[in-house]
Write a protein that holds these residues in place. Structure first.
Motif, PDB file in Angstrom:
ATOM      1  N   VAL A  75       0.868  -1.178   0.105  1.00 48.65           N
ATOM      2  CA  VAL A  75       0.056  -0.013   0.031  1.00 48.65           C
ATOM      3  C   VAL A  75       0.882   1.219   0.138  1.00 48.65           C
ATOM      4  CG1 VAL A  75      -2.013  -0.822   1.085  1.00 48.65           C
ATOM      5  CG2 VAL A  75      -0.415  -0.010   2.543  1.00 48.65           C
ATOM      6  N   THR A  76       0.545   2.091  -0.900  1.00 51.37           N
ATOM      7  CA  THR A  76       1.520   3.420  -1.035  1.00 51.37           C
ATOM      8  C   THR A  76       1.272   4.247   0.367  1.00 51.37           C
ATOM      9  OG1 THR A  76      -0.579   4.680  -1.878  1.00 51.37           O
ATOM     10  CG2 THR A  76       0.941   3.452  -3.419  1.00 51.37           C
ATOM     11  N   HIS A  77      -0.052   4.027   0.783  1.00 52.33           N
ATOM     12  CA  HIS A  77      -0.158   4.951   2.387  1.00 52.33           C
ATOM     13  C   HIS A  77      -1.427   4.342   2.801  1.00 52.33           C
ATOM     14  CE1 HIS A  77      -2.283   7.386  -0.854  1.00 52.33           C
ATOM     15  NE2 HIS A  77      -2.828   8.182   0.403  1.00 52.33           N
ATOM     16  N   ILE A  78      -1.589   4.846   4.071  1.00 46.07           N
ATOM     17  CA  ILE A  78      -2.688   4.305   4.797  1.00 46.07           C
ATOM     18  C   ILE A  78      -4.190   4.918   4.828  1.00 46.07           C
ATOM     19  CG2 ILE A  78      -1.223   2.973   6.418  1.00 46.07           C
ATOM     20  CD1 ILE A  78      -2.186   5.055   8.472  1.00 46.07           C
ATOM     21  N   HIS A  79      -4.198   5.688   3.917  1.00 43.80           N
ATOM     22  CA  HIS A  79      -5.690   6.521   3.830  1.00 43.80           C
ATOM     23  C   HIS A  79      -6.454   5.417   3.335  1.00 43.80           C
ATOM     24  CE1 HIS A  79      -3.762  10.713   3.219  1.00 43.80           C
ATOM     25  NE2 HIS A  79      -3.680  10.468   4.524  1.00 43.80           N
ATOM     26  N   ASP A  81      -9.015   5.162   1.089  1.00 39.33           N
ATOM     27  CA  ASP A  81      -9.087   4.617  -0.229  1.00 39.33           C
ATOM     28  C   ASP A  81      -7.991   3.800  -0.724  1.00 39.33           C
ATOM     29  OD1 ASP A  81      -7.866   7.356   0.291  1.00 39.33           O
ATOM     30  OD2 ASP A  81      -8.248   7.950  -1.904  1.00 39.33           O
ATOM     31  N   HIS A  82      -6.908   3.895  -0.096  1.00 41.21           N
ATOM     32  CA  HIS A  82      -5.733   3.108  -0.643  1.00 41.21           C
ATOM     33  C   HIS A  82      -5.650   1.788   0.080  1.00 41.21           C
ATOM     34  CE1 HIS A  82      -4.176   6.488  -3.358  1.00 41.21           C
ATOM     35  NE2 HIS A  82      -5.052   6.995  -2.282  1.00 41.21           N
ATOM     36  N   ALA A  83      -5.809   1.972   1.472  1.00 39.27           N
ATOM     37  CA  ALA A  83      -5.185   0.554   2.344  1.00 39.27           C
ATOM     38  C   ALA A  83      -6.509   0.282   3.105  1.00 39.27           C
ATOM     39  CB  ALA A  83      -4.299   1.385   3.146  1.00 39.27           C
ATOM     40  N   GLY A  84      -7.770   0.787   2.961  1.00 38.06           N
ATOM     41  CA  GLY A  84      -8.876   0.657   4.063  1.00 38.06           C
ATOM     42  C   GLY A  84      -9.249  -0.978   4.015  1.00 38.06           C
ATOM     43  N   GLY A  85      -8.902  -1.581   2.874  1.00 38.24           N
ATOM     44  CA  GLY A  85      -9.355  -2.919   2.610  1.00 38.24           C
ATOM     45  C   GLY A  85      -8.339  -3.867   3.044  1.00 38.24           C
ATOM     46  N   ALA A  86      -7.316  -3.508   3.407  1.00 38.21           N
ATOM     47  CA  ALA A  86      -6.169  -4.480   4.020  1.00 38.21           C
ATOM     48  C   ALA A  86      -6.365  -5.500   4.764  1.00 38.21           C
ATOM     49  CB  ALA A  86      -4.923  -3.806   4.530  1.00 38.21           C
ATOM     50  N   ARG A 103       5.522   4.068   9.680  1.00 39.78           N
ATOM     51  CA  ARG A 103       4.664   5.278  10.337  1.00 39.78           C
ATOM     52  C   ARG A 103       3.156   4.974  10.119  1.00 39.78           C
ATOM     53  NH1 ARG A 103       8.501   9.100   9.884  1.00 39.78           N
ATOM     54  NH2 ARG A 103       8.104   9.661   7.648  1.00 39.78           N
ATOM     55  N   GLY A 104       2.878   4.054   9.178  1.00 42.11           N
ATOM     56  CA  GLY A 104       1.316   3.492   9.035  1.00 42.11           C
ATOM     57  C   GLY A 104       1.000   2.297   9.608  1.00 42.11           C
ATOM     58  N   ALA A 105       2.256   1.334   9.627  1.00 45.51           N
ATOM     59  CA  ALA A 105       1.847  -0.190  10.038  1.00 45.51           C
ATOM     60  C   ALA A 105       1.058  -0.083  11.271  1.00 45.51           C
ATOM     61  CB  ALA A 105       3.196  -0.604  10.350  1.00 45.51           C
ATOM     62  N   ARG A 106       1.550   0.608  12.413  1.00 43.56           N
ATOM     63  CA  ARG A 106       0.585   0.345  13.756  1.00 43.56           C
ATOM     64  C   ARG A 106      -0.832   0.743  13.382  1.00 43.56           C
ATOM     65  NH1 ARG A 106       1.424   5.559  16.714  1.00 43.56           N
ATOM     66  NH2 ARG A 106       2.378   6.669  15.479  1.00 43.56           N
ATOM     67  N   HIS A 165       2.093  14.213   0.684  1.00 41.41           N
ATOM     68  CA  HIS A 165       0.917  14.088   0.801  1.00 41.41           C
ATOM     69  C   HIS A 165       0.324  13.404   2.073  1.00 41.41           C
ATOM     70  CE1 HIS A 165      -3.280  12.617  -0.474  1.00 41.41           C
ATOM     71  NE2 HIS A 165      -2.874  11.551   0.101  1.00 41.41           N
ATOM     72  N   ALA A 166       1.358  12.414   2.559  1.00 40.87           N
ATOM     73  CA  ALA A 166       1.145  12.083   3.647  1.00 40.87           C
ATOM     74  C   ALA A 166       2.515  11.443   4.334  1.00 40.87           C
ATOM     75  CB  ALA A 166       0.292  10.686   3.777  1.00 40.87           C
ATOM     76  N   SER A 167       2.600  11.491   5.623  1.00 41.50           N
ATOM     77  CA  SER A 167       4.049  11.172   6.313  1.00 41.50           C
ATOM     78  C   SER A 167       4.243   9.851   6.081  1.00 41.50           C
ATOM     79  CB  SER A 167       3.809  11.799   7.842  1.00 41.50           C
ATOM     80  OG  SER A 167       2.836  11.107   8.437  1.00 41.50           O
ATOM     81  N   HIS A 168       3.335   8.989   5.575  1.00 41.69           N
ATOM     82  CA  HIS A 168       3.585   7.468   5.376  1.00 41.69           C
ATOM     83  C   HIS A 168       3.650   7.117   3.943  1.00 41.69           C
ATOM     84  CE1 HIS A 168      -0.713   7.665   5.526  1.00 41.69           C
ATOM     85  NE2 HIS A 168      -0.620   8.502   6.687  1.00 41.69           N
ATOM     86  N   GLU A 169       3.801   7.919   2.952  1.00 42.57           N
ATOM     87  CA  GLU A 169       3.746   7.851   1.617  1.00 42.57           C
ATOM     88  C   GLU A 169       4.655   7.151   0.888  1.00 42.57           C
ATOM     89  OE1 GLU A 169       0.864   9.163   0.180  1.00 42.57           O
ATOM     90  OE2 GLU A 169       1.380   8.448  -1.951  1.00 42.57           O
ATOM     91  N   LEU A 170       4.424   6.076   0.119  1.00 39.48           N
ATOM     92  CA  LEU A 170       5.344   5.449  -0.525  1.00 39.48           C
ATOM     93  C   LEU A 170       5.171   5.409  -2.016  1.00 39.48           C
ATOM     94  CD1 LEU A 170       5.534   2.204   1.656  1.00 39.48           C
ATOM     95  CD2 LEU A 170       7.322   3.846   1.837  1.00 39.48           C
ATOM     96  N   SER A 171       6.052   5.390  -2.761  1.00 41.08           N
ATOM     97  CA  SER A 171       6.048   5.087  -4.054  1.00 41.08           C
ATOM     98  C   SER A 171       6.485   3.746  -4.636  1.00 41.08           C
ATOM     99  CB  SER A 171       6.405   6.044  -5.191  1.00 41.08           C
ATOM    100  OG  SER A 171       5.592   7.208  -4.797  1.00 41.08           O
ATOM    101  N   PHE A 172       6.290   3.041  -5.634  1.00 37.14           N
ATOM    102  CA  PHE A 172       6.952   1.980  -6.190  1.00 37.14           C
ATOM    103  C   PHE A 172       7.367   1.963  -7.628  1.00 37.14           C
ATOM    104  CE2 PHE A 172       3.816   0.883  -2.966  1.00 37.14           C
ATOM    105  CZ  PHE A 172       4.523   0.336  -1.955  1.00 37.14           C
TER     106      PHE A 172
END
Ligand SMILES: [Zn+2]
Length: 312
Positions: A75-79, A81-86, A103-106, A165-172
């Motif tokens: 997941v690129t970040h935990i918002h 619409d991106h990670a709600g379904g994890a 920073r998003g994991a917990r 965009h977020a403090s826990h944002e990734l790109s791949f």
């Protein structure tokens, strides 16, 4: 005569390694994407919200990938619409690890706070997307800058930290197509209009967002695989345009704040000075989810907090 027509509802092959799944939240097409990257093993980028996990699984089936073959969900970040379904998705993928920023994991393990902040920022839209189910801690793989996720057969994904965009944002980064999955670091691509618009909900960090964009530009990618929405060529031009748009909006918003203007007045000025066509402006105004008030708030909060009176 009955024609047997294998029609794909959700998925589309983009190249030898990458597939798009249109998650269609509440039937909204061309808005929310997951991607499947296939080597010997498969990875999914973005779970989307819990509302659309069924559609994601249907898309996976269309592509012909078994659930056991998915080794990574990134997941690129935990918002929402991106990670709600994890947490909803993982029980269906017995061998998958969830790749997420430290920073998003917990928050995905204990999603109560994340749910409350989703409600606060998005209101009814968060309810529509659906609640987060907790992710078991042992299924999480912490993503670190530069880490390479090997999928076999010469296919891999490289982790890039892209804050702003977020403090826990990734790109791949996917090397075979020289493509980047930017998450929300490169804005929202309205493929219908071929234009990129800001996504800057609070807490947004303008300076970090601009330096992330600079880094993406320097990588000289050929493709951007936008989570909102779809693949786009002319990647560098799109990244540059987005950086210019963020700067322009920032300047207008900061000036408006100094003059004590209301948000609505500032928004009108943005539409006046930006090169967005009336069609795009109308589209944004009437779109259920794309709401510029939220994005303007992100800028305003950033300027207030950082006490910045200027930026480069
Ligand atoms: Zn986001």
């Amino acid at each position: 005569m009955l024609l047997l027509n294998v029609k794909t509802m959700y998925s589309k092959r983009l190249n030898d390694f990458v597939y798009l799944i249109d998650l269609k939240p509440r039937g909204f097409e061309n808005f929310s994407a997951s991607y499947v990257i296939k080597g010997k093993k498969a990875a999914i980028v973005e779970t989307g919200p819990s509302l659309t996990v069924e559609n994601l699984l249907a898309g996976l089936k269309e592509i012909g990938i078994k659930r056991e073959e998915v080794d990574y969900v990134a997941v690129t970040h935990i918002h929402i619409d991106h990670a709600g379904g994890a947490g909803t998705l993982l029980p269906h993928l017995p061998n998958a690890q969830l790749l997420v920023h430290e920073r998003g994991a917990r928050h995905l393990v204990n999603p109560e706070k994340l749910w409350l902040s989703s409600l606060q920022v998005l209101g009814d839209i968060a309810e529509m997307y659906g609640k987060f189910q907790p992710v078991p801690e042992e299924r999480i793989l912490i993503a670190k800058e530069g880490m390479v996720i090997d999928l076999g057969e010469g296919v891999n994904l490289k982790v890039l930290e892209m804050l702003g965009h977020a403090s826990h944002e990734l790109s791949f980064y996917e090397k075979n197509s020289n493509g980047i999955f930017p998450g929300d670091a490169a804005g929202i691509y309205l493929n219908k209009f071929d234009v990129v618009i800001p996504t800057t909900p609070p807490p947004f960090h303008l300076e970090m967002a601009l330096s992330s964009l600079q880094r993406l530009i320097q990588m000289n990618p050929s493709w951007l695989y936008y989570s909102h929405f779809g693949p786009a060529s002319n990647a560098v031009e799109k990244l540059k345009n987005y950086a210019a748009r963020l700067k322009l909006w920032g300047e207008i918003i900061l000036k408006g704040m100094r003059n004590g203007e209301k948000l609505e007045v500032i928004y009108e000025k943005i539409l006046e000075k930006d090169t967005l066509t009336p069609e795009v402006a109308d589209f944004l105004k009437n779109h259920l989810i794309l709401n510029n008030a939220r994005d303007i708030h992100g800028f305003m909060e950033y300027f207030r907090k950082s006490m910045k009176l200027d930026f480069k």
